[in-house]
Motif scaffolding. Sequence first.
Motif, short mmCIF file in Angstrom:
data_model
loop_
_atom_site.label_atom_id
_atom_site.label_comp_id
_atom_site.label_asym_id
_atom_site.label_seq_id
_atom_site.Cartn_x
_atom_site.Cartn_y
_atom_site.Cartn_z
N ASP A 196 0.61 -1.06 -0.01
CA ASP A 196 0.08 -0.05 0.09
C ASP A 196 1.02 1.25 0.00
OD1 ASP A 196 -2.81 1.27 0.31
OD2 ASP A 196 -1.50 2.23 2.18
N ALA A 197 0.38 2.35 -0.38
CA ALA A 197 0.89 3.49 -0.39
C ALA A 197 1.56 4.12 0.88
CB ALA A 197 0.18 4.78 -1.17
N SER A 198 0.99 3.87 1.97
CA SER A 198 1.22 4.30 3.19
C SER A 198 2.40 3.51 3.68
CB SER A 198 0.22 4.32 4.36
OG SER A 198 -0.42 2.81 4.43
N VAL A 199 2.92 2.44 3.22
CA VAL A 199 3.98 1.72 3.52
C VAL A 199 5.20 2.13 2.95
CG1 VAL A 199 5.00 -0.56 3.58
CG2 VAL A 199 2.52 -0.54 3.78
N VAL A 200 5.16 2.70 1.98
CA VAL A 200 6.41 3.18 1.01
C VAL A 200 6.47 4.62 1.10
CG1 VAL A 200 6.19 1.14 -0.42
CG2 VAL A 200 5.15 3.13 -0.99
N THR A 201 5.49 5.39 1.47
CA THR A 201 5.66 6.85 1.49
C THR A 201 6.63 7.34 2.64
OG1 THR A 201 3.41 6.97 0.63
CG2 THR A 201 4.41 8.86 1.40
N GLY A 202 7.78 8.05 2.27
CA GLY A 202 8.82 8.85 3.19
C GLY A 202 8.60 10.34 2.91
N ARG A 203 9.53 10.68 3.39
CA ARG A 203 9.55 12.38 3.46
C ARG A 203 10.55 12.82 2.53
NH1 ARG A 203 6.23 14.23 7.87
NH2 ARG A 203 5.74 12.45 8.94
N GLY A 204 11.13 12.26 1.66
CA GLY A 204 12.09 12.79 0.79
C GLY A 204 13.63 13.25 1.03
N GLY A 205 14.39 13.48 0.34
CA GLY A 205 15.49 14.01 0.55
C GLY A 205 15.49 15.30 1.08
N ALA A 206 14.50 16.36 0.57
CA ALA A 206 14.56 17.80 1.02
C ALA A 206 13.46 17.76 2.35
CB ALA A 206 13.86 18.64 -0.07
N GLY A 207 12.82 16.74 2.75
CA GLY A 207 12.07 16.81 3.91
C GLY A 207 10.78 17.34 3.76
N ILE A 208 9.64 16.78 4.03
CA ILE A 208 8.46 17.36 4.06
C ILE A 208 7.67 17.49 5.42
CG2 ILE A 208 8.06 17.00 1.69
CD1 ILE A 208 6.55 14.49 2.11
N ASP A 209 6.56 18.28 5.68
CA ASP A 209 5.81 18.32 6.88
C ASP A 209 4.69 17.11 6.50
OD1 ASP A 209 3.86 19.27 5.46
OD2 ASP A 209 4.30 21.30 5.95
N ASP A 210 3.95 16.98 7.80
CA ASP A 210 2.99 16.00 7.86
C ASP A 210 1.79 16.06 6.68
OD1 ASP A 210 4.09 14.82 10.15
OD2 ASP A 210 2.72 15.75 11.29
N LEU A 211 1.24 17.26 6.49
CA LEU A 211 0.31 17.84 5.43
C LEU A 211 1.05 17.30 4.13
CD1 LEU A 211 -1.13 21.08 6.48
CD2 LEU A 211 -2.18 18.84 6.65
N ALA A 212 2.22 17.51 3.73
CA ALA A 212 2.70 17.22 2.51
C ALA A 212 2.92 15.63 2.46
CB ALA A 212 4.05 18.02 2.37
N TRP A 213 3.19 14.96 3.37
CA TRP A 213 3.46 13.76 3.53
C TRP A 213 1.89 12.85 3.18
CZ3 TRP A 213 0.77 9.48 5.92
CH2 TRP A 213 1.41 8.36 5.77
N GLY A 295 16.77 6.13 4.40
CA GLY A 295 15.85 6.48 5.47
C GLY A 295 14.30 6.44 4.74
N GLU A 296 14.39 6.28 3.36
CA GLU A 296 13.16 6.07 2.70
C GLU A 296 12.50 4.60 2.85
OE1 GLU A 296 11.01 8.21 0.62
OE2 GLU A 296 12.07 9.69 1.71
N PRO A 297 11.34 4.48 3.45
CA PRO A 297 10.84 3.13 3.49
C PRO A 297 10.79 2.06 2.29
CG PRO A 297 9.18 4.69 3.99
CD PRO A 297 10.30 5.40 3.88
N ALA A 298 10.58 2.74 1.16
CA ALA A 298 10.30 2.29 -0.07
C ALA A 298 11.74 1.69 -0.46
CB ALA A 298 9.85 3.31 -1.03
N GLN A 299 12.86 2.39 -0.28
CA GLN A 299 14.04 1.83 -0.47
C GLN A 299 14.22 0.47 0.18
OE1 GLN A 299 17.38 3.36 1.45
NE2 GLN A 299 19.00 3.27 -0.27
#
Length: 367
Positions: A196-213, A295-299
């Motif tokens: 599912d999407a929630s299992v692989v979604t990380g915050r990216g190299g630039a970092g994002i807040d909860d709403l962006a996540w 640090g990315e769960p998808a990786q």
Amino acid sequence: MNLDDFSDLIERPDGGVRRDAEERRERLTVPVGALGRLDELGEWLSAAQQSVPVKAIEQPRVVLFAGDHGVAELEVSGRAAGTAHELVRAALDGASPVAVLARRFSVPVRIVDAGLDCDPELLPDAVVRHRVRRGSGRIDVEDALTPEEAEEAVRLGMRIADEEADSGTDLVVLGDLSVGGTTAASTLIAALCGTDASVVTGRGGAGIDDLAWMRKCAAIRDALRRARPVLGDQLELLAAVGGADLAAMTGFLLQSAVRRMPVVLDGVVSAACALVAQRAAFRAPDWWLAGQVSGEPAQLKALDRMALTPLLDHGVTVGEGSGALLALPLVQAAAALAAELPERAPDAAVADAEEPPGDAEPAEATA
């Protein structure tokens, strides 16, 4: 073009050479196991090079594929949509982490614009001349590429791999310079791993807040609906939810394996492309190393599926090939130790046993 054809072109590193390297390792003065994973790295390099002892890594190269992704318009990245060219400019100017590390390690950097969304005049011709298209489509609602563009991008990556191999590059550090690339990469990994999407979604190299996540997670979920019907064809999958830079990187990885050129993977984007390439040619991952944990769960999910264990885990999330480049000195150290450590002197008892009978003293007669 059918990516499955690569399965017949890619061979594993030479198993016989690896066994010879293992036997040589057992004869070295340093006890087996004392060097930890460096032993394994040295033996892997021997097999890849078909050389015992292993040869030094003398011509490494950083190769970065650059592109913008339309999904970044949804504010799923810490950077504004269409600004990947700024990452490229910083790397060219020596002001980015990968540029600093490359300068320190004396490793040349090659940047390939596969799909930047900027005027070509903003960057040197050497960077932009291979561009497949200007930006990739918004994968939550449309295809990233047309089928023709996807094939062109894959062939671009293959061509870059051939150029590097022909020029004598003996190891590649592979990375990306993208905005929105982690969203496309996470979609590919979720589709290929059936998660599912929630299992692989990380915050990216630039970092994002909860709403962006949450926006990123929703975008990946929508893109997954578009990806699942084309899972049987890797080229269609890259066209649907990949991007020009990801398709080019996939072609690069496959052709590098054909050319027996080892590659160190960086973060989630290169891991996603590697997973697509593995689906096409199951022997291809034998030519790759995972440089670092990003640090990315998808990786982590992709590396686990390919049975690749990262060399480093220092919390480096900046991307751009930086983490993988940090692993390069470790690989070079493994090659140097395997090649330069001396072998033990023959055991005295064995040496005595091997002396010709004529050289032995006659036995003393007994009464």
